[in-house]
Design a protein around this motif. Structure first.
Motif, PDB file in Angstrom:
ATOM      1  N   TYR A  45      -9.116   0.347  -1.290  1.00  0.00           N
ATOM      2  CA  TYR A  45      -7.961  -0.514  -1.523  1.00  0.00           C
ATOM      3  C   TYR A  45      -8.112  -1.256  -2.842  1.00  0.00           C
ATOM      4  O   TYR A  45      -7.194  -1.300  -3.667  1.00  0.00           O
ATOM      5  CB  TYR A  45      -7.809  -1.494  -0.361  1.00  0.00           C
ATOM      6  CG  TYR A  45      -6.682  -2.497  -0.524  1.00  0.00           C
ATOM      7  CD1 TYR A  45      -5.420  -2.098  -0.929  1.00  0.00           C
ATOM      8  CD2 TYR A  45      -6.891  -3.849  -0.259  1.00  0.00           C
ATOM      9  CE1 TYR A  45      -4.378  -3.021  -1.069  1.00  0.00           C
ATOM     10  CE2 TYR A  45      -5.869  -4.771  -0.390  1.00  0.00           C
ATOM     11  CZ  TYR A  45      -4.616  -4.354  -0.798  1.00  0.00           C
ATOM     12  OH  TYR A  45      -3.603  -5.278  -0.944  1.00  0.00           O
ATOM     13  N   SER A  61     -10.038  -0.492  -5.486  1.00  0.00           N
ATOM     14  CA  SER A  61      -9.974   0.403  -6.644  1.00  0.00           C
ATOM     15  C   SER A  61      -8.556   0.891  -6.886  1.00  0.00           C
ATOM     16  O   SER A  61      -8.136   1.077  -8.043  1.00  0.00           O
ATOM     17  CB  SER A  61     -10.920   1.595  -6.452  1.00  0.00           C
ATOM     18  OG  SER A  61     -10.535   2.396  -5.352  1.00  0.00           O
ATOM     19  N   GLY A  62      -7.777   1.062  -5.813  1.00  0.00           N
ATOM     20  CA  GLY A  62      -6.375   1.429  -5.970  1.00  0.00           C
ATOM     21  C   GLY A  62      -5.566   0.341  -6.638  1.00  0.00           C
ATOM     22  O   GLY A  62      -4.701   0.615  -7.486  1.00  0.00           O
ATOM     23  N   LEU A  63      -5.841  -0.921  -6.279  1.00  0.00           N
ATOM     24  CA  LEU A  63      -5.148  -2.040  -6.935  1.00  0.00           C
ATOM     25  C   LEU A  63      -5.478  -2.093  -8.423  1.00  0.00           C
ATOM     26  O   LEU A  63      -4.584  -2.289  -9.264  1.00  0.00           O
ATOM     27  CB  LEU A  63      -5.531  -3.359  -6.259  1.00  0.00           C
ATOM     28  CG  LEU A  63      -4.983  -3.617  -4.860  1.00  0.00           C
ATOM     29  CD1 LEU A  63      -5.586  -4.891  -4.279  1.00  0.00           C
ATOM     30  CD2 LEU A  63      -3.457  -3.734  -4.863  1.00  0.00           C
ATOM     31  N   ILE A  80       0.834  -1.201   0.000  1.00  0.00           N
ATOM     32  CA  ILE A  80       0.000   0.000   0.000  1.00  0.00           C
ATOM     33  C   ILE A  80       0.873   1.256   0.000  1.00  0.00           C
ATOM     34  O   ILE A  80       0.603   2.229  -0.713  1.00  0.00           O
ATOM     35  CB  ILE A  80      -0.953  -0.023   1.209  1.00  0.00           C
ATOM     36  CG1 ILE A  80      -2.034  -1.095   1.003  1.00  0.00           C
ATOM     37  CG2 ILE A  80      -1.588   1.339   1.447  1.00  0.00           C
ATOM     38  CD1 ILE A  80      -2.857  -1.375   2.236  1.00  0.00           C
ATOM     39  N   ILE A 106      -1.384   3.796  -2.485  1.00  0.00           N
ATOM     40  CA  ILE A 106      -2.839   3.594  -2.497  1.00  0.00           C
ATOM     41  C   ILE A 106      -3.457   4.257  -1.273  1.00  0.00           C
ATOM     42  O   ILE A 106      -3.130   3.912  -0.134  1.00  0.00           O
ATOM     43  CB  ILE A 106      -3.174   2.089  -2.531  1.00  0.00           C
ATOM     44  CG1 ILE A 106      -2.620   1.444  -3.811  1.00  0.00           C
ATOM     45  CG2 ILE A 106      -4.681   1.874  -2.437  1.00  0.00           C
ATOM     46  CD1 ILE A 106      -2.794  -0.057  -3.865  1.00  0.00           C
ATOM     47  N   GLU A 107      -4.342   5.207  -1.511  1.00  0.00           N
ATOM     48  CA  GLU A 107      -5.021   5.924  -0.425  1.00  0.00           C
ATOM     49  C   GLU A 107      -6.262   5.128  -0.012  1.00  0.00           C
ATOM     50  O   GLU A 107      -7.294   5.165  -0.686  1.00  0.00           O
ATOM     51  CB  GLU A 107      -5.407   7.328  -0.883  1.00  0.00           C
ATOM     52  CG  GLU A 107      -4.236   8.219  -1.255  1.00  0.00           C
ATOM     53  CD  GLU A 107      -3.373   8.581  -0.055  1.00  0.00           C
ATOM     54  OE1 GLU A 107      -3.908   8.558   1.084  1.00  0.00           O
ATOM     55  OE2 GLU A 107      -2.182   8.878  -0.247  1.00  0.00           O
ATOM     56  N   CYS A 108      -6.135   4.382   1.076  1.00  0.00           N
ATOM     57  CA  CYS A 108      -7.249   3.515   1.495  1.00  0.00           C
ATOM     58  C   CYS A 108      -7.413   3.475   3.009  1.00  0.00           C
ATOM     59  O   CYS A 108      -7.953   2.516   3.546  1.00  0.00           O
ATOM     60  CB  CYS A 108      -7.064   2.110   0.934  1.00  0.00           C
ATOM     61  SG  CYS A 108      -5.553   1.276   1.489  1.00  0.00           S
ATOM     62  N   GLU A 164       2.891   1.528  -3.475  1.00  0.00           N
ATOM     63  CA  GLU A 164       2.011   1.821  -4.607  1.00  0.00           C
ATOM     64  C   GLU A 164       1.244   3.129  -4.420  1.00  0.00           C
ATOM     65  O   GLU A 164       0.558   3.581  -5.335  1.00  0.00           O
ATOM     66  CB  GLU A 164       1.018   0.673  -4.819  1.00  0.00           C
ATOM     67  CG  GLU A 164       1.648  -0.658  -5.182  1.00  0.00           C
ATOM     68  CD  GLU A 164       2.297  -0.650  -6.561  1.00  0.00           C
ATOM     69  OE1 GLU A 164       2.017   0.276  -7.352  1.00  0.00           O
ATOM     70  OE2 GLU A 164       3.095  -1.562  -6.849  1.00  0.00           O
ATOM     71  N   GLN A 215      -6.366   0.336 -10.349  1.00  0.00           N
ATOM     72  CA  GLN A 215      -5.711   1.462 -11.013  1.00  0.00           C
ATOM     73  C   GLN A 215      -4.241   1.166 -11.285  1.00  0.00           C
ATOM     74  O   GLN A 215      -3.734   1.421 -12.385  1.00  0.00           O
ATOM     75  CB  GLN A 215      -5.841   2.721 -10.160  1.00  0.00           C
ATOM     76  CG  GLN A 215      -5.253   3.957 -10.808  1.00  0.00           C
ATOM     77  CD  GLN A 215      -5.438   5.207  -9.958  1.00  0.00           C
ATOM     78  OE1 GLN A 215      -6.236   5.220  -9.029  1.00  0.00           O
ATOM     79  NE2 GLN A 215      -4.702   6.254 -10.284  1.00  0.00           N
ATOM     80  N   ARG A 216      -3.542   0.595 -10.305  1.00  0.00           N
ATOM     81  CA  ARG A 216      -2.119   0.294 -10.499  1.00  0.00           C
ATOM     82  C   ARG A 216      -1.931  -0.795 -11.554  1.00  0.00           C
ATOM     83  O   ARG A 216      -1.004  -0.736 -12.364  1.00  0.00           O
ATOM     84  CB  ARG A 216      -1.480  -0.141  -9.181  1.00  0.00           C
ATOM     85  CG  ARG A 216      -1.510   0.896  -8.091  1.00  0.00           C
ATOM     86  CD  ARG A 216      -0.803   2.197  -8.501  1.00  0.00           C
ATOM     87  NE  ARG A 216      -0.872   3.171  -7.425  1.00  0.00           N
ATOM     88  CZ  ARG A 216      -1.844   4.056  -7.276  1.00  0.00           C
ATOM     89  NH1 ARG A 216      -2.860   4.087  -8.141  1.00  0.00           N
ATOM     90  NH2 ARG A 216      -1.831   4.912  -6.276  1.00  0.00           N
TER      91      ARG A 216
END
Length: 449
Positions: free
Chosen positions: A208, A210-212, A132, A137-139, A135, A214-215
């Protein structure tokens, strides 16, 4: 006439006496901040190096590792990406040490194997934090700690001994909170004290996930919804994945379906039983009451056989409460969530007038031996499944490791590689027996037997 939504109060939902005009929002609360994507019009590719079936934490974590290893990756999802347990869970992040007491795990596996499994559980928790962070990731990831309340006096003493064993065997830090001091952790008189694992964490599962995604897509990976795999055909140099829209040729396949594992790969379908999980979320709670009930801001659980888990919603004065799903009512009916409201009020009776806004359910993947598994089938299909309700860090870590194993990387080994993966003896019966086993456990909780 006002179109403002009307929600039932907790006491109304608990009694099953919901006013005619009141209802819940029947979707995960986490989707408010991270709405599912509409992908019905997008076709999967015709070729890929690796096809991953399942777009949850396991599949996306595996995709990230494979993409950084130079592979072309397509992630397929039957419904909307992340529509299963990965955006439906409580967002509690632990090391997976909650399933067995340490002494029992040693009895089952031997001390050396138990130690390696428990220590790797700590690595899983550390890995998700590093991922996290690296990467970006803002979660709302936070090492908030976990409080577990003892519902019986004898449970407190048993937990204390188990925490000592966990420290001795795996180096896991913890501390006990006697009943006289538990008001510093939680505002209830129900528990007989409890334990705290200060390094456990929480996150927002929707953000979390949606961040994955996106990456993965930034690295050139393909994530497709409405693209369920209908069959997997082994071939001389790989596989053909048959979907409704297209046939995909690939060198390797990873199954990452956990509680939604079906007969696509019969060898795996016999080894997973889906177990329903349900959650509710309250409306805003007054600040003075909220801070008194959950002063430490941790994630929480209890020692019941049919346990509950609960936590504050990140950045809001709301409470998310989870447990087993209502068995004999539609997930789009308030009747499916009455028992969760009753369980919540048994801990926090002062919340009786607070509204309940959201109710939803999902499927957990249970294995016969209650540990997760990763590896390869006889046909060479890789898999990582079976998290048994503790899947946020485990799924992320197992996705990473199964990807490394597929690439034959030197750092791919895990303590779980050599575990036998038993099938359920009579799988169809085991699936149908779940609600009856749960009812029996509830009776044992009630009568302390």
């Amino acid at each position: 006439m006002s179109n403002r939504a009307v929600y039932p109060a907790l006491k109304e939902l608990a009694r099953g006496n919901v006013p005619d005009r009141a209802s819940l929002v029947y979707r995960p609360f986490w989707w408010e901040a991270a709405p599912p994507r509409d992908e019905a019009s997008t076709r999967p590719p015709a070729t890929a190096d690796v096809v991953i079936v399942g777009s949850g934490f396991t599949g996306l974590s595996a995709a990230l590792t494979l993409l950084r290893g130079g592979r072309q990756v397509a992630v397929l999802e039957r419904g909307v990406p992340g529509c299963g347990a990965s955006t439906r869970n409580g967002g509690q992040v632990g090391s997976g040490n909650q399933k067995f007491r340490v002494k029992h795990l040693i009895e089952l596996r031997g001390r050396a194997k138990a130690e390696s499994m428990l220590r790797e559980g700590v690595l899983m928790l550390d890995y998700i934090e590093r991922l996290i962070t690296s990467e970006g990731i803002e979660c709302h990831f936070e090492r908030c700690g976990r409080f577990r309340g003892a519902v019986r006096e004898e449970h407190y003493e048993a937990m204390a001994r188990d925490m000592e064993d966990l420290k001795a065997v795996a180096g896991v830090e913890s501390f006990m909170v006697p009943r006289s001091e538990q008001h510093k952790e939680i505002g209830t008189e129900l528990f007989f004290g409890g334990s705290v694992l200060p390094n456990d964490a929480s996150l927002h599962p929707g953000l979390y996930h949606s961040g994955l995604i996106q990456r993965v897509e930034e690295l050139g990976g393909i994530v497709r919804g409405s693209a369920g795999a209908e069959s997997i055909i082994p071939e001389k140099h790989g596989f053909t994945i048959v979907t409704r829209q297209v046939k995909i040729r690939c060198r390797n396949v990873i199954i990452a379906t956990n509680g939604y594992t079906d007969g696509l790969v019969p060898e795996l379908g016999r080894r997973i039983v889906p177990v329903g999980s349900g959650q509710i979320t309250t409306g805003e709670i007054p600040e003075s009451l909220f801070s008194r009930l959950m002063p430490s801001g941790r994630v929480y659980g209890n020692t019941k056989r049919v346990f509950s888990y609960f936590r504050p919603v990140p950045g809001q004065r709301r409470l998310m409460w989870g447990g087993r799903v209502g068995r004999f009512a539609s997930h789009r009916s308030t009747n499916a969530y009455c028992h969760l409201a009753r369980d919540l009020l048994s801990v926090f009776p002062d919340l009786s007038d607070v509204p309940v806004t959201h109710g939803w359910g999902g499927l957990i993947g249970y294995t016969y031996d209650e540990v997760p598994h990763l590896g390869r089938t006889r046909d060479g299909v890789h898999f990582a499944i079976g998290y048994c309700g503790t899947g946020v860090s485990r799924a992320t870590y197992f996705g990473h490791k199964v990807a490394l194993q597929l690439m034959e990387a030197s750092e791919s080994a895990t303590a779980f590689d050599d575990l036998n993966f038993p099938a359920f003896p009579i799988h169809p019966v085991a699936k149908r027996a779940v609600p009856f086993v749960e009812t029996w456990y509830r009776l044992r909780d009630h009568f302390n037997i």
